[in-house]
Scaffold this motif. Structure first.
Motif, PDB file in Angstrom:
ATOM      1  N   UNK A 157      43.685  23.004  40.898  1.00  0.00           N
ATOM      2  CA  UNK A 157      45.059  22.635  40.552  1.00  0.00           C
ATOM      3  C   UNK A 157      45.998  22.877  41.731  1.00  0.00           C
ATOM      4  N   UNK A 158      45.829  24.034  42.394  1.00  0.00           N
ATOM      5  CA  UNK A 158      46.643  24.302  43.581  1.00  0.00           C
ATOM      6  C   UNK A 158      46.336  23.311  44.702  1.00  0.00           C
TER       7      UNK A 158
ATOM      8  N   UNK B 124      57.015  14.495  33.209  1.00  0.00           N
ATOM      9  CA  UNK B 124      56.133  15.532  33.756  1.00  0.00           C
ATOM     10  C   UNK B 124      55.778  16.586  32.702  1.00  0.00           C
ATOM     11  N   UNK B 125      56.741  17.023  31.940  1.00  0.00           N
ATOM     12  CA  UNK B 125      56.491  18.090  30.951  1.00  0.00           C
ATOM     13  C   UNK B 125      55.528  17.638  29.857  1.00  0.00           C
ATOM     14  N   UNK B 126      55.710  16.462  29.219  1.00  0.00           N
ATOM     15  CA  UNK B 126      54.718  16.040  28.219  1.00  0.00           C
ATOM     16  C   UNK B 126      53.323  15.839  28.789  1.00  0.00           C
ATOM     17  N   UNK B 127      53.234  15.292  30.005  1.00  0.00           N
ATOM     18  CA  UNK B 127      51.917  15.077  30.609  1.00  0.00           C
ATOM     19  C   UNK B 127      51.220  16.408  30.882  1.00  0.00           C
ATOM     20  N   UNK B 128      51.969  17.397  31.374  1.00  0.00           N
ATOM     21  CA  UNK B 128      51.375  18.712  31.613  1.00  0.00           C
ATOM     22  C   UNK B 128      50.918  19.360  30.307  1.00  0.00           C
ATOM     23  N   UNK B 129      51.683  19.169  29.233  1.00  0.00           N
ATOM     24  CA  UNK B 129      51.280  19.732  27.946  1.00  0.00           C
ATOM     25  C   UNK B 129      49.989  19.093  27.432  1.00  0.00           C
ATOM     26  N   UNK B 130      49.866  17.777  27.595  1.00  0.00           N
ATOM     27  CA  UNK B 130      48.638  17.088  27.169  1.00  0.00           C
ATOM     28  C   UNK B 130      47.447  17.564  27.997  1.00  0.00           C
ATOM     29  N   UNK B 131      47.655  17.743  29.302  1.00  0.00           N
ATOM     30  CA  UNK B 131      46.563  18.229  30.156  1.00  0.00           C
ATOM     31  C   UNK B 131      46.116  19.629  29.742  1.00  0.00           C
TER      32      UNK B 131
END
Length: 301
Positions: free
Chosen positions: A97-98, A269-276
């Protein structure tokens, strides 16, 4: 005379006895060979064959025992493999991820600021014009040959500039208005590549090229297991896509991807990160369920 007859009779009797003995020793050709058989073809089995048979039996029993032990250890080995895979995945995920975040920053640094503004639609009109122009060029190359496409676009540019010059001439001659020439401002008459620009371009290529080479070395030499696996999956996807489309079609899809995905991710960005995160949690739960369903290791006494 009697003695001679007696000798003849005795000789005849001896001959008859030997003949009868030969007939008694002669074997029956239909007789099955047994231990007490007179068949000369019978050869009793040696004791070494019995020993070898017993040795083979013991070897087979040993192999069967080892196979049973291997079957017993199979679930334990499967559990160890799943546990190790889960540990390696969790250890390398943060690093991956980094690495993705660092790669995203490096791409932003490598791209000029104007290109970044175009991709992220900072100026919608300018981004729309560039996107439409590039899309038209790719579609032209898809339906025409390279020579015809290049000639078409150069001719189109020449005609557009000529019509614009004619429009300015008419406006200056008959209307009297003076307009600034857009193309003259875009292409300065003193256009050239200075030493400073050439050195800056060389430094840019050297710095970013070195970074790309080091990243490629890390991927191909499996310095990071997760990154190399992801890179291999990406290459496999590209190979599969290449079987169904040519390079121009792939370029067209890449152009659409370039002008849509970064902006969509920036907005959502926030919804996509939550789904991931949810997907990763489901993967971890699946691995935990598989581990719990496996038979537990026997406790040592």
């Amino acid at each position: 005379m009697e003695s001679q007859n007696y000798d003849v009779d005795s000789t005849t009797n001896d001959w008859n006895k030997s003949s009868s003995n030969d007939h008694s020793i002669r074997h029956d050709p239909n007789e099955m060979p047994t231990v007490n058989s007179t068949n000369p073809n019978y050869h009793p089995a040696s004791t070494t064959n019995n020993h070898s048979w017993e040795k083979n039996n013991s070897t087979i029993e040993t192999n069967v025992g080892k196979a049973k032990e291997g079957l017993k250890k199979g679930p334990q080995r499967a559990e160890d493999i799943i546990t190790k895979s889960k540990r390696v995945f969790l250890q390398n995920w943060e690093q991956t991820r980094h690495s993705i975040i660092h790669l995203q920053k490096r791409v932003k640094e490598m791209l000029p600021k104007q290109a970044t503004n175009l991709i992220y639609w900072q100026n919608p009109v300018e981004s729309g014009v560039v996107f439409g122009l590039l899309l038209s060029v790719i579609i032209t190359f898809m339906f025409l040959s390279s020579l015809a496409a290049i000639s078409f676009w150069l001719l189109a540019f020449l005609v557009i500039v000529g019509l614009y010059k004619l429009y300015n001439y008419v406006m200056v001659t008959f209307v009297g208005g003076i307009r600034d020439d857009i193309f003259d401002s875009m292409f300065s008459p003193n256009i050239h590549i200075s030493d400073r620009q050439a050195k800056a371009l060389a430094d840019y290529v050297c710095q970013n090229g070195t970074s790309v080479l080091r990243q490629a070395r890390s991927l191909f030499l499996w310095n990071n297991l997760t990154n190399s696996i992801i890179f291999g999956l990406v290459l496999f996807i590209f190979f599969y896509i290449g079987l169904s489309m040519n390079a121009l079609t792939f370029t067209l899809v890449g152009l659409i991807f370039l002008f849509t995905v970064p902006k969509v991710y920036q907005v959502y960005q926030i919804p996509i990160d939550n789904v991931a995160k949810q997907v990763l949690n489901q993967i971890n739960q699946l691995l935990a369920q598989v581990t719990t369903k496996l038979p537990s290791k026997p406790k040592k006494a």
